[in-house]
Design an enzyme around this catalytic site. Structure first.
Site, mmCIF file in Angstrom:
data_model
loop_
_atom_site.group_PDB
_atom_site.id
_atom_site.type_symbol
_atom_site.label_atom_id
_atom_site.label_comp_id
_atom_site.label_asym_id
_atom_site.label_seq_id
_atom_site.Cartn_x
_atom_site.Cartn_y
_atom_site.Cartn_z
ATOM 1 N N TYR A 83 -10.726 5.994 5.179
ATOM 2 C CA TYR A 83 -11.513 6.394 3.928
ATOM 3 C C TYR A 83 -12.927 5.713 3.881
ATOM 4 O O TYR A 83 -13.806 6.110 3.509
ATOM 5 C CB TYR A 83 -10.653 6.007 2.862
ATOM 6 C CG TYR A 83 -9.537 6.739 2.166
ATOM 7 C CD1 TYR A 83 -9.897 7.991 1.639
ATOM 8 C CD2 TYR A 83 -8.205 6.222 2.522
ATOM 9 C CE1 TYR A 83 -8.810 8.690 1.451
ATOM 10 C CE2 TYR A 83 -7.117 7.089 2.214
ATOM 11 C CZ TYR A 83 -7.541 8.405 1.667
ATOM 12 O OH TYR A 83 -6.411 9.436 1.304
ATOM 13 N N ARG A 105 -2.982 9.152 -19.022
ATOM 14 C CA ARG A 105 -4.366 9.642 -18.149
ATOM 15 C C ARG A 105 -5.216 10.460 -19.027
ATOM 16 O O ARG A 105 -6.381 10.602 -18.903
ATOM 17 C CB ARG A 105 -3.875 10.559 -16.989
ATOM 18 C CG ARG A 105 -3.401 9.717 -15.969
ATOM 19 C CD ARG A 105 -4.646 9.065 -15.090
ATOM 20 N NE ARG A 105 -5.206 10.028 -14.342
ATOM 21 C CZ ARG A 105 -6.419 10.562 -14.344
ATOM 22 N NH1 ARG A 105 -7.203 10.257 -15.350
ATOM 23 N NH2 ARG A 105 -6.927 11.266 -13.467
ATOM 24 N N ASP A 164 -3.136 1.333 -6.278
ATOM 25 C CA ASP A 164 -3.567 2.311 -5.227
ATOM 26 C C ASP A 164 -3.907 1.702 -4.048
ATOM 27 O O ASP A 164 -4.558 0.401 -4.307
ATOM 28 C CB ASP A 164 -4.817 3.142 -5.898
ATOM 29 C CG ASP A 164 -4.921 4.263 -5.030
ATOM 30 O OD1 ASP A 164 -4.302 5.485 -5.056
ATOM 31 O OD2 ASP A 164 -6.004 4.369 -4.131
ATOM 32 N N ARG A 180 1.351 10.578 -11.184
ATOM 33 C CA ARG A 180 1.267 11.966 -10.855
ATOM 34 C C ARG A 180 1.753 12.761 -11.929
ATOM 35 O O ARG A 180 0.940 13.100 -12.955
ATOM 36 C CB ARG A 180 2.372 12.066 -9.601
ATOM 37 C CG ARG A 180 1.794 11.774 -8.372
ATOM 38 C CD ARG A 180 1.220 12.936 -7.482
ATOM 39 N NE ARG A 180 0.276 12.603 -6.409
ATOM 40 C CZ ARG A 180 0.387 12.760 -5.103
ATOM 41 N NH1 ARG A 180 1.503 13.607 -4.722
ATOM 42 N NH2 ARG A 180 -0.466 12.350 -4.454
ATOM 43 N N ARG A 231 5.227 8.062 -4.497
ATOM 44 C CA ARG A 231 4.383 8.440 -5.505
ATOM 45 C C ARG A 231 5.191 8.812 -6.754
ATOM 46 O O ARG A 231 4.873 9.563 -7.265
ATOM 47 C CB ARG A 231 3.691 9.553 -4.857
ATOM 48 C CG ARG A 231 2.877 9.303 -3.675
ATOM 49 C CD ARG A 231 1.781 8.128 -3.889
ATOM 50 N NE ARG A 231 0.855 8.302 -4.721
ATOM 51 C CZ ARG A 231 -0.082 8.993 -5.099
ATOM 52 N NH1 ARG A 231 -0.435 9.601 -3.973
ATOM 53 N NH2 ARG A 231 -0.881 8.921 -5.840
HETATM 54 O O1 CP3 Z 1 4.094 5.860 -6.981
HETATM 55 C C1 CP3 Z 1 3.076 5.859 -7.145
HETATM 56 O O2 CP3 Z 1 2.290 6.811 -7.482
HETATM 57 C C2 CP3 Z 1 2.793 4.124 -7.323
HETATM 58 C C3 CP3 Z 1 1.084 4.443 -7.301
HETATM 59 C C4 CP3 Z 1 0.178 4.889 -6.170
HETATM 60 C C5 CP3 Z 1 -0.994 5.647 -6.301
HETATM 61 N N1 CP3 Z 1 -1.448 5.608 -5.148
HETATM 62 C C6 CP3 Z 1 -1.542 5.870 -7.716
HETATM 63 C C7 CP3 Z 1 -2.584 7.095 -7.735
HETATM 64 C C8 CP3 Z 1 0.441 4.837 -4.661
HETATM 65 C C9 CP3 Z 1 1.780 4.145 -4.023
HETATM 66 C C10 CP3 Z 1 -0.774 5.220 -4.058
HETATM 67 C C11 CP3 Z 1 -0.853 5.074 -2.512
HETATM 68 C C12 CP3 Z 1 -1.934 5.951 -2.092
HETATM 69 N N2 CP3 Z 1 -3.234 6.216 -2.547
HETATM 70 C C13 CP3 Z 1 -1.808 6.382 -0.677
HETATM 71 C C14 CP3 Z 1 -0.881 6.409 0.086
HETATM 72 C C15 CP3 Z 1 0.400 7.288 0.061
HETATM 73 C C16 CP3 Z 1 0.069 8.653 0.342
HETATM 74 O O3 CP3 Z 1 -0.024 9.354 -0.617
HETATM 75 O O4 CP3 Z 1 -0.196 9.022 1.510
HETATM 76 C C17 CP3 Z 1 -3.188 7.189 -0.600
HETATM 77 C C18 CP3 Z 1 -3.664 7.851 0.730
HETATM 78 C C19 CP3 Z 1 -3.882 7.138 -1.808
HETATM 79 C C20 CP3 Z 1 -5.358 7.258 -1.744
HETATM 80 C C21 CP3 Z 1 -5.598 8.357 -3.084
HETATM 81 N N3 CP3 Z 1 -5.394 7.729 -4.355
HETATM 82 C C22 CP3 Z 1 -5.688 9.484 -3.160
HETATM 83 C C23 CP3 Z 1 -5.743 10.500 -1.908
HETATM 84 C C24 CP3 Z 1 -5.594 10.081 -4.279
HETATM 85 C C25 CP3 Z 1 -5.949 11.462 -4.791
HETATM 86 C C26 CP3 Z 1 -4.910 12.459 -4.757
HETATM 87 C C27 CP3 Z 1 -3.492 12.079 -5.190
HETATM 88 O O5 CP3 Z 1 -3.086 12.400 -6.460
HETATM 89 O O6 CP3 Z 1 -2.571 11.409 -4.519
HETATM 90 C C28 CP3 Z 1 -5.438 8.937 -5.121
HETATM 91 C C29 CP3 Z 1 -5.520 8.874 -6.591
HETATM 92 C C30 CP3 Z 1 -4.278 8.233 -7.268
HETATM 93 N N4 CP3 Z 1 -3.598 7.114 -6.932
HETATM 94 C C31 CP3 Z 1 -3.439 8.966 -8.305
HETATM 95 C C32 CP3 Z 1 -2.258 8.127 -8.357
HETATM 96 C C33 CP3 Z 1 -1.269 8.229 -9.397
HETATM 97 C C34 CP3 Z 1 -3.755 10.316 -8.925
HETATM 98 C C35 CP3 Z 1 -4.408 9.981 -9.914
HETATM 99 C C36 CP3 Z 1 -4.377 11.172 -10.905
HETATM 100 O O7 CP3 Z 1 -5.026 12.293 -10.960
HETATM 101 O O8 CP3 Z 1 -3.850 10.988 -12.208
#
Ligand code: CP3
Length: 340
Positions: free
Chosen positions: A151, A41, A77, A32, A28
């Site tokens: 999910y 964002r 994602d 973030r 991640r």
């Molecule tokens: O390095 C990275 O961030 C690359 C991109 C990436 C995202 N999601 C973008 C994202 C990756 C590798 C993921 C994987 C992901 N997504 C997982 C597996 C990894 C883990 O954390 O266990 C899971 C379970 C998800 C599902 C998901 N997507 C959740 C639970 C959430 C909300 C909470 C959070 O911030 O993780 C998302 C949204 C999401 N996906 C965001 C990002 C950057 C946050 C969006 C924001 O509010 O800006």
């Protein structure tokens, strides 16, 4: 165009070959909390960012220059795959993925489309842009079938996975059909990423640690094995990551892949012994990075002291970077790892 020499330390460590410096990247790391991402964002939602190749590539690039990490991860994602399989879902701020009509029956599973690579053409384009710019390897990824199924069945993030476990135990035939369909599409999804230029792939089974080891073996492991075996011919390192999987590491060792991702609940020396010849990636508790330099160094040093060998080790956190983590802390940590 990248003029600097390509940094292959991450790929070498994945293959347990000797490395000059220990490679480090953070799960991640893209998105973030980084400033460039936060600015984007303001204008776009996560799914729009992920599906717009020029913007997604920009987000993947940000931590490379800012933090000095040894690998990039595709900005995507895990929910993009179910979306491309026809699931109606949203990513809700401060919550996560929310599904309009969760899966409750075999009929819902039969209604899922198999992945057509044309529906994720934007990912291939993002990967192509990134390969032209990066001088570190690019990691592609997918959610694992259990985590995606959780999910789809829960409909929103949960911490207990009660509906998922009940579905698995009470409707075993439908469960196996769901796992089969997800697994087949995951293979297509990851193959598409590799063919477009991803140099390694990681399967995120973030929530599978909620299962008992015997349920893991009965209801999940065979599908994960099939996914990794199907990708063997692609010749790129394959990483298998889950959290709370300490009791499953020997089963993880039975999967045909190069690297096992570890969270912080396992001792890295014991984990390394359990997974045999495979490389390991992890295992710093992300909360440590909210502490001061002394706390961080103590925890990092403990990992390096426990490791039986520097070969076959990729430094990472045990799970994603917490949104409140400071960029300067991450940058200093990268420097500290590289000096070790
Ligand atoms: O390095 C990275 O961030 C690359 C991109 C990436 C995202 N999601 C973008 C994202 C990756 C590798 C993921 C994987 C992901 N997504 C997982 C597996 C990894 C883990 O954390 O266990 C899971 C379970 C998800 C599902 C998901 N997507 C959740 C639970 C959430 C909300 C909470 C959070 O911030 O993780 C998302 C949204 C999401 N996906 C965001 C990002 C950057 C946050 C969006 C924001 O509010 O800006």
């Amino acid at each position: 165009m990248a003029l600097e020499k390509f940094n292959d330390s991450f790929l070498r460590a994945c293959r347990s070959e000797p490395v000059g410096r220990t490679p480090v990247w953070f799960m991640r790391q893209a998105g973030r909390s980084l400033p460039g991402y936060r600015a984007l964002r303001e204008k776009y939602d996560v799914l729009t960012l992920a599906r717009t190749p020029e913007l997604a590539a920009q987000v993947s690039m940000e931590p490379i220059g800012l933090l000095g990490v040894d690998a990039a991860i595709l900005f995507a994602d895990i929910m993009l795959l179910p979306l491309a399989m026809g699931v109606d879902l949203k990513i809700v701020d401060a919550t996560g993925p929310v599904i309009e009509k969760p899966v409750v029956s075999m009929g819902d599973i039969e209604a899922l489309a198999s992945l057509d690579p044309a529906h994720v053409e934007y990912l291939a384009q993002t990967i192509k842009i990134l390969r032209g710019e990066l001088n570190v390897p690019l990691i592609g990824f997918s959610g694992a079938p259990f985590t995606l199924a959780s999910y789809l069945i829960e409909g929103k993030p949960t911490r207990q996975w009660i509906k998922t476990k009940r579905f698995m135990m009470e409707q075993p035939v439908a469960w196996s059909r769901l796992m089969e369909k997800l697994s087949e599409s995951i293979v297509v999804y990851l193959s598409t990423q590799i063919d477009a230029g991803a140099q390694a792939v990681q399967l995120f089974d973030s929530w599978v640690g909620c299962l008992s080891p015997s349920d893991y073996r009965a209801y999940v492991l065979p599908y994960v094995q099939r996914i990794f075996s199907a990708l063997a011919g692609k010749k790129v390192p394959r990483i298998h990551f889950g959290t709370d999987t300490g009791a499953m590491l020997r089963d993880f060792a039975d999967v045909d892949c190069e690297v096992i991702g570890l969270d912080w609940r396992v001792d890295i020396a014991q984990a390394k012994a359990a997974v045999g010849a495979k490389a390991v990636q992890g295992n710093l508790d992300p909360v440590v990075l909210l502490g001061d330099e002394k706390i961080i160094k103590e925890n990092v040093d403990r990992i390096f002291t426990s490791l039986p060998s520097r070969n076959g080790f990729i430094f990472n956190l045990g799970h994603g970077v917490l949104p409140e983590t400071n960029d300067t802390t991450l940058k200093k940590l990268v420097e500290y790892i590289h000096e070790k």
